[in-house]
Design a protein around this motif. Structure first.
Motif, PDB file in Angstrom:
ATOM      1  N   LEU A 405      -9.899  51.096 130.601  1.00 58.39           N
ATOM      2  CA  LEU A 405     -10.996  50.279 130.015  1.00 58.39           C
ATOM      3  C   LEU A 405     -10.503  48.708 130.092  1.00 58.39           C
ATOM      4  O   LEU A 405     -11.408  47.945 129.896  1.00 58.39           O
ATOM      5  CB  LEU A 405     -11.423  50.746 128.638  1.00 58.39           C
ATOM      6  CG  LEU A 405     -11.961  51.997 128.548  1.00 58.39           C
ATOM      7  CD1 LEU A 405     -12.617  52.417 127.055  1.00 58.39           C
ATOM      8  CD2 LEU A 405     -13.317  52.244 129.734  1.00 58.39           C
ATOM      9  N   GLY A 406      -9.465  48.549 130.270  1.00 55.24           N
ATOM     10  CA  GLY A 406      -9.017  47.055 130.123  1.00 55.24           C
ATOM     11  C   GLY A 406      -8.791  46.429 128.889  1.00 55.24           C
ATOM     12  O   GLY A 406      -8.860  45.269 128.645  1.00 55.24           O
ATOM     13  N   LEU A 407      -8.713  47.259 127.997  1.00 48.90           N
ATOM     14  CA  LEU A 407      -8.535  46.709 126.668  1.00 48.90           C
ATOM     15  C   LEU A 407      -6.935  46.514 126.290  1.00 48.90           C
ATOM     16  O   LEU A 407      -6.237  47.717 126.199  1.00 48.90           O
ATOM     17  CB  LEU A 407      -9.378  47.653 125.793  1.00 48.90           C
ATOM     18  CG  LEU A 407     -10.805  47.834 125.807  1.00 48.90           C
ATOM     19  CD1 LEU A 407     -11.476  48.920 124.922  1.00 48.90           C
ATOM     20  CD2 LEU A 407     -11.454  46.673 125.401  1.00 48.90           C
ATOM     21  N   PRO A 408      -6.514  45.474 125.756  1.00 54.43           N
ATOM     22  CA  PRO A 408      -5.164  45.363 125.357  1.00 54.43           C
ATOM     23  C   PRO A 408      -4.846  45.784 123.741  1.00 54.43           C
ATOM     24  O   PRO A 408      -5.126  45.058 122.802  1.00 54.43           O
ATOM     25  CB  PRO A 408      -5.088  43.798 125.357  1.00 54.43           C
ATOM     26  CG  PRO A 408      -6.341  43.176 125.059  1.00 54.43           C
ATOM     27  CD  PRO A 408      -7.402  44.114 125.572  1.00 54.43           C
ATOM     28  N   VAL A 409      -4.777  47.123 123.814  1.00 54.85           N
ATOM     29  CA  VAL A 409      -4.662  47.602 122.313  1.00 54.85           C
ATOM     30  C   VAL A 409      -3.142  47.621 122.022  1.00 54.85           C
ATOM     31  O   VAL A 409      -2.105  47.448 122.825  1.00 54.85           O
ATOM     32  CB  VAL A 409      -5.029  49.130 122.279  1.00 54.85           C
ATOM     33  CG1 VAL A 409      -6.497  49.271 122.439  1.00 54.85           C
ATOM     34  CG2 VAL A 409      -4.269  50.164 123.348  1.00 54.85           C
ATOM     35  N   SER A 410      -2.906  47.733 120.672  1.00 58.08           N
ATOM     36  CA  SER A 410      -1.280  47.812 120.227  1.00 58.08           C
ATOM     37  C   SER A 410      -0.772  49.212 120.219  1.00 58.08           C
ATOM     38  O   SER A 410      -1.248  50.063 119.536  1.00 58.08           O
ATOM     39  CB  SER A 410      -1.409  47.158 118.859  1.00 58.08           C
ATOM     40  OG  SER A 410      -0.027  47.317 118.114  1.00 58.08           O
ATOM     41  N   THR A 411       0.092  49.320 120.865  1.00 59.63           N
ATOM     42  CA  THR A 411       0.705  50.684 121.113  1.00 59.63           C
ATOM     43  C   THR A 411       1.540  50.854 119.784  1.00 59.63           C
ATOM     44  O   THR A 411       1.869  51.960 119.177  1.00 59.63           O
ATOM     45  CB  THR A 411       1.962  50.384 122.260  1.00 59.63           C
ATOM     46  OG1 THR A 411       1.301  50.050 123.377  1.00 59.63           O
ATOM     47  CG2 THR A 411       2.343  51.914 122.465  1.00 59.63           C
ATOM     48  N   THR A 412       2.035  49.920 119.296  1.00 56.70           N
ATOM     49  CA  THR A 412       2.956  49.992 117.714  1.00 56.70           C
ATOM     50  C   THR A 412       1.951  50.594 116.866  1.00 56.70           C
ATOM     51  O   THR A 412       2.111  51.507 115.993  1.00 56.70           O
ATOM     52  CB  THR A 412       3.513  48.622 117.417  1.00 56.70           C
ATOM     53  OG1 THR A 412       3.889  48.062 118.424  1.00 56.70           O
ATOM     54  CG2 THR A 412       4.173  48.697 116.088  1.00 56.70           C
ATOM     55  N   HIS A 413       0.552  49.888 116.743  1.00 55.21           N
ATOM     56  CA  HIS A 413      -0.379  50.604 115.638  1.00 55.21           C
ATOM     57  C   HIS A 413      -0.715  51.812 116.063  1.00 55.21           C
ATOM     58  O   HIS A 413      -0.805  52.818 115.073  1.00 55.21           O
ATOM     59  CB  HIS A 413      -1.429  49.551 115.647  1.00 55.21           C
ATOM     60  CG  HIS A 413      -1.133  48.246 115.137  1.00 55.21           C
ATOM     61  ND1 HIS A 413      -2.290  47.260 114.722  1.00 55.21           N
ATOM     62  CD2 HIS A 413      -0.127  47.738 114.899  1.00 55.21           C
ATOM     63  CE1 HIS A 413      -1.708  46.287 114.198  1.00 55.21           C
ATOM     64  NE2 HIS A 413      -0.519  46.241 114.328  1.00 55.21           N
ATOM     65  N   VAL A 414      -0.912  52.120 117.293  1.00 51.07           N
ATOM     66  CA  VAL A 414      -1.403  53.602 117.743  1.00 51.07           C
ATOM     67  C   VAL A 414      -0.380  54.694 117.444  1.00 51.07           C
ATOM     68  O   VAL A 414      -0.556  55.696 116.840  1.00 51.07           O
ATOM     69  CB  VAL A 414      -1.872  53.515 119.111  1.00 51.07           C
ATOM     70  CG1 VAL A 414      -2.013  55.012 119.601  1.00 51.07           C
ATOM     71  CG2 VAL A 414      -2.887  52.830 119.481  1.00 51.07           C
ATOM     72  N   LEU A 415       0.786  54.291 117.687  1.00 54.37           N
ATOM     73  CA  LEU A 415       1.934  55.267 117.503  1.00 54.37           C
ATOM     74  C   LEU A 415       2.095  55.399 116.066  1.00 54.37           C
ATOM     75  O   LEU A 415       2.388  56.541 115.369  1.00 54.37           O
ATOM     76  CB  LEU A 415       3.254  54.689 118.086  1.00 54.37           C
ATOM     77  CG  LEU A 415       4.558  55.678 117.782  1.00 54.37           C
ATOM     78  CD1 LEU A 415       5.149  56.110 119.260  1.00 54.37           C
ATOM     79  CD2 LEU A 415       5.358  54.949 116.965  1.00 54.37           C
ATOM     80  N   SER A 416       2.244  54.337 115.325  1.00 54.48           N
ATOM     81  CA  SER A 416       2.562  54.461 113.836  1.00 54.48           C
ATOM     82  C   SER A 416       1.373  55.248 112.942  1.00 54.48           C
ATOM     83  O   SER A 416       1.469  55.963 112.115  1.00 54.48           O
ATOM     84  CB  SER A 416       2.698  53.258 113.152  1.00 54.48           C
ATOM     85  OG  SER A 416       3.850  52.505 113.595  1.00 54.48           O
ATOM     86  N   SER A 417       0.041  54.944 113.479  1.00 58.35           N
ATOM     87  CA  SER A 417      -1.100  55.865 113.036  1.00 58.35           C
ATOM     88  C   SER A 417      -1.078  57.197 113.235  1.00 58.35           C
ATOM     89  O   SER A 417      -1.300  57.949 112.701  1.00 58.35           O
ATOM     90  CB  SER A 417      -2.333  55.240 113.328  1.00 58.35           C
ATOM     91  OG  SER A 417      -2.716  55.404 114.965  1.00 58.35           O
ATOM     92  N   GLY A 418      -0.308  57.302 114.777  1.00 64.15           N
ATOM     93  CA  GLY A 418      -0.115  58.900 114.884  1.00 64.15           C
ATOM     94  C   GLY A 418       0.833  59.562 114.026  1.00 64.15           C
ATOM     95  O   GLY A 418       0.490  60.794 113.607  1.00 64.15           O
TER      96      GLY A 418
END
Length: 471
Positions: A405-418
């Motif tokens: 989708l062209g969205l610059p998300v934070s991999t750090t936040h996604v992983l830690s929330s996982g």
């Protein structure tokens, strides 16, 4: 044998040999510590030479070469800090050795950046600060140069103090700070920032939900079954085939988006077919792995090593596809503003720009990655292979969707929330001091980088490019 107190006394010789051995060990330690900065410096010089090959001589070429060095420096810091997101869970669960994890991450990062790294570049390049609100293209160059330096310095400091921060928040905050300083707050595309901010909120929630969902499925269908091995033989190949099909469909969507007549459903059908075909191979591989294992939970750790390694590779690819834009997005904007090469015609970065980002991330991984891998992999919470697989898979899915989708998300936040999602699903403990430090780094990143972006432009780059007339 000499006299007791002579220089040739055996005890004296042994002591001297011990001292020599100590000196050699100390020398090797110092050389090892000095090797990484030295190799990093060689890479920066190489990046400058590489960039110079693609620009014509002149004042603008000096600016682009300097920007390439800053982008390479930024990319190395991304690799050093964000490698924890890619393989920390696998190392923490002991499915991969440190050296194996570093090599896997470096290879897959390069593949992700080169194959699918252009989608997010357009967002970083032109959707944060509006080019229409700037007086000249020179201001675009000023903003992006300041942002690269500010974000890289912040990530460098964070890596040094063992804090895994969001590199996406770092570059976005730095661009906002520099852009607002140069052209006022009205130059910031607040509508685009609202979309990006929404993705920062939704992506961790989605990551936590997917991770907890995968863990629930594994516990319900495998861990809590009476015959755990039989259940694992059925479900582990399915999980691997699902990863394979989804990943290949994503690759087709990214690489074939310019192919006339190609539609997303074509990629989905091909992904389903190839995923189904891979199931046969995975079924046999898992069956061979399960030979001789006992019917208990400890045996499941062995069977989940392959899915965990696969998901770590997939996550590294997704990270390369998404986060390489944090380094090369500003460089692509500078290249376009200089007029030497159009980036807007395909919304991608030139290939040589992509290569600087891809190689920079991999260099950072190999030179500095191990420091933070242990933080995410072992110090936030204890991860067994099944839970680590859920974390890596949920992060990869979320980041791949964001990249598409062209969205610059934070991999750090996604992983830690996982990780948090698996903790809730499994009612596991978390190490409070470490998680508090990580959260504090998250909270500080955006405002600090906004301030750093403004200060870097005002105090440094403005003088270099305007007072001394390098343009």
């Amino acid at each position: 044998m000499g006299e007791p107190n002579s220089p040739f006394d055996k005890q004296t010789v042994d002591k001297d040999l011990e001292k020599i051995g100590f000196i050699e060990s100390a020398t090797q330690f110092v050389l090892h510590r000095a090797a990484a900065p030295g190799l990093a410096l060689i890479f920066l010089v190489g990046s400058a030479i590489f960039a110079a090959l693609f620009v014509s001589a002149g004042v603008q070429s000096v600016v682009i070469v300097a920007a390439a060095v800053l982008a390479a420096y930024m990319a190395m810091n991304i690799g050093a800090n964000d490698v924890t997101n890619n393989v920390g869970a696998a190392v923490g669960a002991r499915a991969l050795s440190m050296s194996g994890a570093l090599v896997l991450a470096a290879f897959c990062e390069i593949a992700g950046a080169v194959i699918a790294g252009g989608n997010v570049v357009a967002t970083i390049k032109s959707d944060i600060v509006s080019p229409l609100m700037l007086a000249s293209t020179d201001q675009i160059i000023d903003i992006m140069m300041a942002a690269l330096l500010a974000a890289a310095l912040w990530i460098n400091v964070a890596t040094w103090i063992n804090a895994p921060v969001s590199t996406t928040h770092s570059i976005v905050g730095s661009i906002i700070g520099a852009g607002a300083t140069i052209a006022g707050v009205g130059a910031v595309k607040w509508s685009s920032m609202a979309e990006i901010t929404l993705s920062w909120i939704v992506s961790p929630i989605l990551g936590a939900a997917i991770a907890s969902g995968f863990l629930w499925l594994i516990m319900d269908r495998i861990s809590y079954r009476e015959d755990k091995l039989a259940a694992a033989r059925n479900w582990v190949p399915l999980l691997l085939a699902l990863m394979t099909g989804s990943f290949l469909a994503y690759i087709l969507v990214v690489t074939s988006r310019a192919t006339p007549g190609f539609r997303i459903w074509h990629a989905v059908l091909i992904g389903l077919f190839l995923g189904g075909a891979s199931y046969i191979w995975f079924r046999d591989a898992v069956a061979r792995q399960s030979v001789g294992l006992e019917n208990r939970n400890a045996s499941l750790k062995v069977l989940f090593r392959l899915p965990l390694i696969f998901s770590a590779a997939l996550l590294s690819f997704a990270h390369g596809a998404n986060d390489v834009a944090n380094a090369i997005g500003p460089l692509a904007a500078i290249v376009e503003a200089s007029g030497i090469q159009s980036v807007a015609r395909n919304l991608d970065a030139p290939f040589w720009v992509l290569m600087i980002g891809a190689l920079g991330i991999s260099t950072g991984i190999l030179l500095y990655g191990p420091r933070l891998i242990r933080i995410v992999g072992t110090q936030i919470t204890k991860l067994n292979p099944a839970r680590a697989y859920c974390v890596a898979m949920s992060t990869a899915i979320t980041v791949i969707l964001a990249s598409a989708l062209g969205l610059p998300v934070s991999t750090t936040h996604v992983l830690s929330s996982g990780i948090a999602g698996t903790m809730v699903a499994n009612k596991s403990g978390v190490q409070g001091d470490t998680i508090r430090n990580v959260l504090l780094a998250w909270i500080l990143t955006l405002p600090v980088c906004v301030l750093l972006g403004a200060m870097t432009f005002a105090a440094g780059l403005y003088l270099v490019f305007h007072l001394f007339g390098m343009r």
